[in-house]
Design an enzyme around this catalytic site. Structure first.
Site, PDB file in Angstrom:
ATOM      1  N   ASN A 122       0.597  -1.248   0.236  1.00 42.56           N
ATOM      2  CA  ASN A 122       0.126  -0.635   0.131  1.00 42.56           C
ATOM      3  C   ASN A 122       0.830   1.328   0.030  1.00 42.56           C
ATOM      4  O   ASN A 122       0.728   2.378  -0.294  1.00 42.56           O
ATOM      5  CB  ASN A 122      -0.952   0.672   0.887  1.00 42.56           C
ATOM      6  CG  ASN A 122      -0.608  -0.154   2.689  1.00 42.56           C
ATOM      7  OD1 ASN A 122       0.148  -0.805   3.022  1.00 42.56           O
ATOM      8  ND2 ASN A 122       0.005   0.875   2.789  1.00 42.56           N
ATOM      9  N   SER A 165      18.218  -4.268   3.197  1.00 43.54           N
ATOM     10  CA  SER A 165      18.558  -2.978   2.726  1.00 43.54           C
ATOM     11  C   SER A 165      19.889  -2.792   3.077  1.00 43.54           C
ATOM     12  O   SER A 165      20.896  -3.568   3.959  1.00 43.54           O
ATOM     13  CB  SER A 165      18.038  -1.817   4.492  1.00 43.54           C
ATOM     14  OG  SER A 165      18.565  -0.743   4.888  1.00 43.54           O
ATOM     15  N   TYR A 215      17.414  -2.028  13.846  1.00 42.83           N
ATOM     16  CA  TYR A 215      17.072  -2.602  12.430  1.00 42.83           C
ATOM     17  C   TYR A 215      18.014  -3.279  11.819  1.00 42.83           C
ATOM     18  O   TYR A 215      17.768  -3.934  10.451  1.00 42.83           O
ATOM     19  CB  TYR A 215      16.747  -1.424  11.723  1.00 42.83           C
ATOM     20  CG  TYR A 215      16.399  -0.601  10.849  1.00 42.83           C
ATOM     21  CD1 TYR A 215      14.798  -1.639  10.173  1.00 42.83           C
ATOM     22  CD2 TYR A 215      18.069  -0.904   9.445  1.00 42.83           C
ATOM     23  CE1 TYR A 215      15.074  -0.860   8.488  1.00 42.83           C
ATOM     24  CE2 TYR A 215      17.097  -0.241   8.372  1.00 42.83           C
ATOM     25  CZ  TYR A 215      16.170  -0.651   7.859  1.00 42.83           C
ATOM     26  OH  TYR A 215      15.951  -0.824   6.683  1.00 42.83           O
TER      27      TYR A 215
END
Length: 315
Positions: free
Chosen positions: A22, A149, A174
């Protein structure tokens, strides 16, 4: 290689599942997949936002074949329900894209640290539950693309404190989760090869792309300075989300994309530009770490894979 979205092949009769479809990279990947004829299942935590995103894609691609389905990667119950709704359906490509970045410590519905839980464990569980849909033992040519990433290069998997209960730093958590993405993608490829399955597992990173991902951390921590810095960096340094989606699109659709590879932008500092094959961090190639992470992930999620453990490389 100067591969662009114009090089995406015809995808009619191909079904793709995209998590986090989305917004950001997921939305732009969905747009180009649909533009080239794919049926796209948009797996979204918030179906209202998912339907709004689908309407946005249809404004560009009026005949887009889209289906929005609820899938909250912070909930094993939601992931299992999503997989059950797709039971018996054919999936050609699964794109593990959704993620959160550098947020204050919180926990998923199942008690996992959120970044590790959403970015890695959620996708580990989802992939395992969709293996039959991907037809890995049926001679079909399927792919699993896991979006990591460049920050994975700073990551280290701390098996003594995976959930950040003893010590938590938003960026360390992260980076750990993004390293876990690459370790998972490589270990999955090794197991697919050992099983002689007609499927490939590929890892990618988008470089630095202008998306909403960068704002989740400062929003949740209430840091105005961090928010201002993120806005400045997105304006001055980042490439567009459309460009950031190219490595994902390449890995998902290019005939010459290879299993076990890692693709990212080949321009300035690997932050922008056309996709190319790259080397990931030294830690990401550690097979023992990958094996241990796989076992821990299976134990935590309760999801097992019908794939043999790869043989140790001969010395």
């Amino acid at each position: 290689m100067n591969w662009t979205a114009d090089d995406v092949p015809d995808l009619h009769d191909r079904t793709m599942v995209v998590t986090g479809a989305n917004s950001g990279i997921g939305l732009e990947a969905t747009r180009e997949l649909a533009r080239n004829g794919a049926t796209v299942v948009m797996a979204c935590r918030d179906t209202e936002r998912g339907e709004a995103a689908a309407a946005d894609v249809r404004a560009d691609v009026p005949d887009a074949d889209l289906r929005v389905e609820a899938c909250d990667l912070a909930s094993l119950e939601s992931i299992r329900a999503f997989a059950e709704r797709l039971e018996g359906e054919t999936i050609d490509v699964l794109i593990n894209n959704a993620g959160v970045m550098a947020i204050p410590r919180s926990e998923t519905d199942d008690g996992f640290e959120t970044q590790f839980g959403v970015n890695h464990l959620g996708h580990f569980a989802l992939t395992g539950l969709l293996l039959e849909n991907l037809g890995i033992h049926e001679g079909r040519d399927s792919r699993i693309v896991t979006v990591s990433s460049a920050m994975h290069e700073r990551g280290e998997v701390d098996f003594d404190d995976l959930q950040g209960e003893d010590s938590y730093d938003p960026w360390d958590a992260y980076c750990q989760s993004k390293l876990a993405n690459v370790l998972f993608a490589y270990e999955l490829e090794r197991r697919l090869l050992t099983a002689d399955a007609n499927a490939e597992s590929v890892a990618v990173h988008p470089g630095y792309a202008n998306t909403q991902l960068q704002f989740r951390g400062p929003e949740q921590s209430g840091s105005r300075i961090w928010m201002a810095a993120s806005r400045l960096a997105n304006t001055v340094v980042a490439q567009s989300a459309e460009m950031g989606a190219l490595p994902t699109l390449y890995a998902a659709t290019a005939p010459d994309a290879e299993g076990g590879a890692y693709y990212g932008p080949g321009g300035l500092l690997n932050m922008r530009g056309a996709p190319e094959r790259q080397a990931s961090s030294d830690r990401s190639y550690d097979r023992e770490t990958a094996r241990q992470l796989w076992k821990v992930s299976s134990d935590l999620t309760g999801v097992t894979y019908d794939l043999p453990e790869p043989k140790a490389p001969s010395s």
